[in-house]
Design a protein around this motif. Structure first.
Motif, PDB file in Angstrom:
ATOM      1  N   PRO A   1       0.795  -1.236   0.000  1.00 35.40           N
ATOM      2  CA  PRO A   1       0.000   0.000   0.000  1.00 35.40           C
ATOM      3  C   PRO A   1       0.828   1.286   0.000  1.00 35.40           C
ATOM      4  O   PRO A   1       0.299   2.356  -0.291  1.00 35.40           O
ATOM      5  N   VAL A   2       2.121   1.205   0.316  1.00 34.94           N
ATOM      6  CA  VAL A   2       2.964   2.407   0.345  1.00 34.94           C
ATOM      7  C   VAL A   2       4.105   2.323  -0.667  1.00 34.94           C
ATOM      8  O   VAL A   2       5.062   3.092  -0.594  1.00 34.94           O
ATOM      9  N   SER A   3       4.003   1.390  -1.623  1.00 35.78           N
ATOM     10  CA  SER A   3       5.086   1.180  -2.595  1.00 35.78           C
ATOM     11  C   SER A   3       4.578   1.367  -4.026  1.00 35.78           C
ATOM     12  O   SER A   3       3.409   1.121  -4.307  1.00 35.78           O
ATOM     13  N   PRO A   4       5.484   1.787  -4.925  1.00 34.39           N
ATOM     14  CA  PRO A   4       5.124   1.810  -6.346  1.00 34.39           C
ATOM     15  C   PRO A   4       4.792   0.406  -6.835  1.00 34.39           C
ATOM     16  O   PRO A   4       5.164  -0.577  -6.190  1.00 34.39           O
ATOM     17  N   SER A   5       4.125   0.303  -7.968  1.00 38.12           N
ATOM     18  CA  SER A   5       3.769  -0.997  -8.530  1.00 38.12           C
ATOM     19  C   SER A   5       5.014  -1.839  -8.751  1.00 38.12           C
ATOM     20  O   SER A   5       6.069  -1.327  -9.130  1.00 38.12           O
ATOM     21  N   ARG A   6       4.876  -3.138  -8.513  1.00 35.54           N
ATOM     22  CA  ARG A   6       5.992  -4.069  -8.664  1.00 35.54           C
ATOM     23  C   ARG A   6       5.935  -4.747 -10.035  1.00 35.54           C
ATOM     24  O   ARG A   6       4.854  -4.960 -10.577  1.00 35.54           O
TER      25      ARG A   6
END
Length: 196
Positions: free
Chosen positions: A41-46
């Motif tokens: 929820p706090v990261s750019p798309s993987r």
């Protein structure tokens, strides 16, 4: 890595903070899988294959090359209480977008295993990495940004002396949508110019 570019290893009271070689890919995958609900929820798309050892073997080799070329320094946090060859990854700290010349700056990113929150480990790890950035790497400025609602991250940065510099609207695409971020920075301690 060759002798001109040894693996970075920072030791604190409770942590071993180091670059992970490609043969540690399974430990990195385990960290991200165990913390997917916590970090996504706090990261750019993987990337599609993010949770595979094949992806991480390649990525860790690239991380070492990026460090050799002075582009980025990506580190993992391991507990010192366990053998380095098998200790689980419990966090990550990155210095990316390293800029030299008159700026001497980098962007700071970090994450911690949800099972280790609330014990001061992130503060301990970041303090060591910031000191390394300012001394060994010779950087002058470290920039760190966080989501406005991420009060835990804001508190860690405040403890380390980071100063809020602004608020950026639609700054980064996180979890599929553009999100605002609080912009902070820390600059190297003033050196006594008369010493020496």
């Amino acid at each position: 890595m060759d002798s001109d570019n040894p693996i970075v290893l920072l030791l604190t009271e409770r942590l071993r903070i180091t670059q992970m070689p490609p043969d540690g890919a399974a430990r990195v995958v385990a960290y991200y899988e165990d913390n997917q609900a916590h970090l996504d929820p706090v990261s750019p798309s993987r990337p599609a294959h993010f949770h595979t050892t094949t992806y991480w073997r390649t990525r860790l080799a690239q991380d070492l090359e990026d460090s050799r070329r002075d582009l980025a320094l990506r580190l993992v946090m391991l507990p010192r209480s366990e053998p380095p060859s098998s200790a689980p990854v419990i966090g990550n700290i990155t210095l990316t977008h390293i800029r030299r010349g008159p700026l001497q700056a980098a962007d700071l990113g970090y994450g911690l295993d949800y099972r280790h929150e609330g014990h001061g480990l992130m503060t301990e790890g970041l303090r060591a990495v910031c000191a390394h950035a300012f001394t060994t790497m010779g950087l002058h400025r470290i920039q760190a940004n966080h989501l406005p609602e991420n009060l835990r991250s804001a508190a860690v940065l405040r403890r380390l002396g980071f100063t809020v510099e602004g608020y950026a609207r639609d700054f980064l695409r996180i979890n599929g949508r553009w999100r605002d971020h609080v912009l902070t920075s820390l600059t190297a301690p003033e050196r006594d110019s008369t010493a020496g």
